[in-house]
Design a protein around this motif. Sequence first.
Motif, short mmCIF file in Angstrom:
data_model
loop_
_atom_site.label_atom_id
_atom_site.label_comp_id
_atom_site.label_asym_id
_atom_site.label_seq_id
_atom_site.Cartn_x
_atom_site.Cartn_y
_atom_site.Cartn_z
N LYS A 409 7.65 -0.81 -3.03
CA LYS A 409 7.56 -1.02 -4.48
C LYS A 409 6.11 -1.26 -4.90
O LYS A 409 5.66 -0.74 -5.92
CB LYS A 409 8.44 -2.19 -4.90
N GLU A 412 4.29 2.03 -4.68
CA GLU A 412 4.71 2.97 -5.72
C GLU A 412 4.15 2.60 -7.09
O GLU A 412 3.62 3.45 -7.81
CB GLU A 412 6.24 3.03 -5.77
N LYS A 413 4.24 1.31 -7.44
CA LYS A 413 3.82 0.89 -8.77
C LYS A 413 2.33 0.57 -8.84
O LYS A 413 1.74 0.60 -9.93
CB LYS A 413 4.62 -0.34 -9.20
N LYS A 415 1.10 -2.31 -8.47
CA LYS A 415 0.98 -3.62 -9.12
C LYS A 415 1.56 -4.68 -8.19
O LYS A 415 2.38 -4.40 -7.33
CB LYS A 415 1.71 -3.64 -10.46
N ILE A 417 3.80 -7.95 -7.14
CA ILE A 417 5.14 -8.45 -7.43
C ILE A 417 5.29 -9.83 -6.80
O ILE A 417 4.61 -10.15 -5.81
CB ILE A 417 6.23 -7.49 -6.91
#
Length: 730
Positions: A409, A412-413, A415, A417
């Motif tokens: 994640k 992919e982003k 950013k 988390i």
Amino acid sequence: MERALRVALAFCGILAVLWLALGESSAPSRAAAGAVGALAITSLAWQQRRRAGDASREAEILAQQLVDERQKIEHDFVRLREEYEILEHYFETVMNNIPANLYFKDEDSHFLKVNQGMAESFGCSHPADILGKTDHDFFGPEHADQALADERQILATGKGIEDKVEFENFADGKVGWVLTTKQPFRNRAGEIIGTFGMSSNVTELMETRNTLEKERNMLRSLIDSFPDRIFVRDPGRHYLVVNKAMAEWVGASSPEEMLGKRPDDYFPEALVKSGAREDLNLLATGTPVINREWKLRGQKGERRIVVTTKVPWVDAEGRYLGIVGMDRDVTEERRAKALLEKTEQNLQELMDNSPAVVYMKDVSGRYLMVNRGYEELFGLDRADVLGRTDHDFIADPEAADRFRDSDLKVLEKGKSIQMDERLYVDGEPRWYVSVKFPLFDASGRVHATAGISTDITDRKEAEQAMGQLNEELVLANDNLTRAHEQLIQAEKMESIGRLASGVAHEVKNPLAMIGMGLELLARRIPEDDETGRETLERMKRGIERAKTIIKGLVDFSSARQLERLPVNPNQVIRDSLALVDYELRKGGVKVIEDLADELPEIKMDATKIEQVLVNLLINAMHAMGAGEIVVRSRQGRLVGSGRDEGARTAGHLREGDPVVFIEVEDSGPGIDPENLSKLYDPFFTTKPTGMGTGLGLSVSRKIIELHQGTLDLENREEGGVRATIVLKVT
């Protein structure tokens, strides 16, 4: 006549001799002329002999000489013919087997002779198909006009054209290159009578040359664009090829300036001697020199670190032609590496002294760095972790999958988390708050992920304890509020009961006196006074309605004990339906019975329950008019209390108790949601004046509560209202 014949024969002989003397013709023509001359002279001699007779011996000798000459001429003619045929065969063999197009043209550029290869290249099956034609019959104006101009120039100057490369469109539609040579075609006298030439298809050769040229240019561009210093030297250490970086490094104005020179011209003597020994060993053994490091003073006197790689340059037969090498200045790279190592060391020390678990992974999930906290958490040494993934050493595959999913994640982003993660450490669950974030390279692409996990188990347990305590407080507050509301409702109902009892007592006697007065007046009204009698009837109905209300108030406020006996609920339902059967049929209502078999008996006051059911059925009929009512009974267990404020069965019905459900469903418009909370309030009604007292549902609910049950009304999703009675099985 005989004289004329002799003259003719003599003329032919002389003409033949003259033809032979001139020698302008070809060998076969000369042989033929000799034969004709000999024949003419022989015939003339025999004519003379016949005239002179046997007496002329000289004529006989002359004749013999002429015969010998004729035989010699015939022999020469045969020999020359054979030589001509051999030469013709040689010429045709060369013409048809040479791998090129051969042709002869006259002064007007018409083809006189071509070989078979040229005929086929022109799309013809035989050379004869081309004879007499020109280039304009086979090519476009651009090519044909240029060929004609070249041939006219040859005819005018007598100078040929050699090795001319031309771009050509072939007869099969393909395009390519041909190599052409054209020369003047002369006769025996040296006069130009046309042109001849030869052309070869050199398309493959030209394409190869162009490809080699492109590759050479590409290689040149490539080595010149390299920041490394590239060179090629012969066995004598003379530079054959150098790139721009090499020329700039040694201070040469261009790579061409270095060609033919040696390292002696640019480097210190000590370096030159060691390099020469190294080159000799390389050429003698073929062993390459890979990444040899050496130091050199730069042009400004600074110390530089250089890495050299040299390999032998060999030809197709494996012979050494020289040395190919590359020098790379790694000074800045080594400085950066040292700085990076120092930075990594500082970062590692910082991470090791952090109370949190810190780690770094590449895009494939392999660990690049972990701190001491990570080692202590998993009981592993960092050497056993680096280069491996979570799935390699975490025993719980589901936990490893979760870690990888969160990494993906972040990748992919792009950013960060934050999440709470649970791990089992020494068999005990531990909670961590983890922040995962991407790491970017100089071009802005994500090349790794990093994470920081802090143990929050104590905080999590405190939060859970606080949350549980808060839920208990909320529940206690809700129970207290509900109890308070129930007390208020109970007090209100008790007040209404006392009020109803007083009102009923005070109104009942006056109503009885009014009724007696109406009976007295009815006897005195004349029979024909319809108006008077109708007025009395309305007054009587008003008194009856008042009595009904008073009876309802009395029942509502009554505190008498019920007569509860074991009764089958289905029997009570059927008796209730019988009481209202006429009213329902008159109102156009269809009743559907869905009663369960073998219901248990329940202790109840059957009359009171019938009163409740009749009230529900009449209310349903009034709400919908003509329609459909379903009466259902079933046995089950209580799931959830769901009781309203003021319910008197709060201490009687329990979760899971065996109960009987009695449901009355209508197909009417339903109840306005705003009125749902007011349904059981005394005197509240949505019916028109004269159709209800507003006490039916209040009394019905009280009756069910006295049976330790519940009565609830709700709107159905498909439309209409469902009334549900719940009675405990005892």
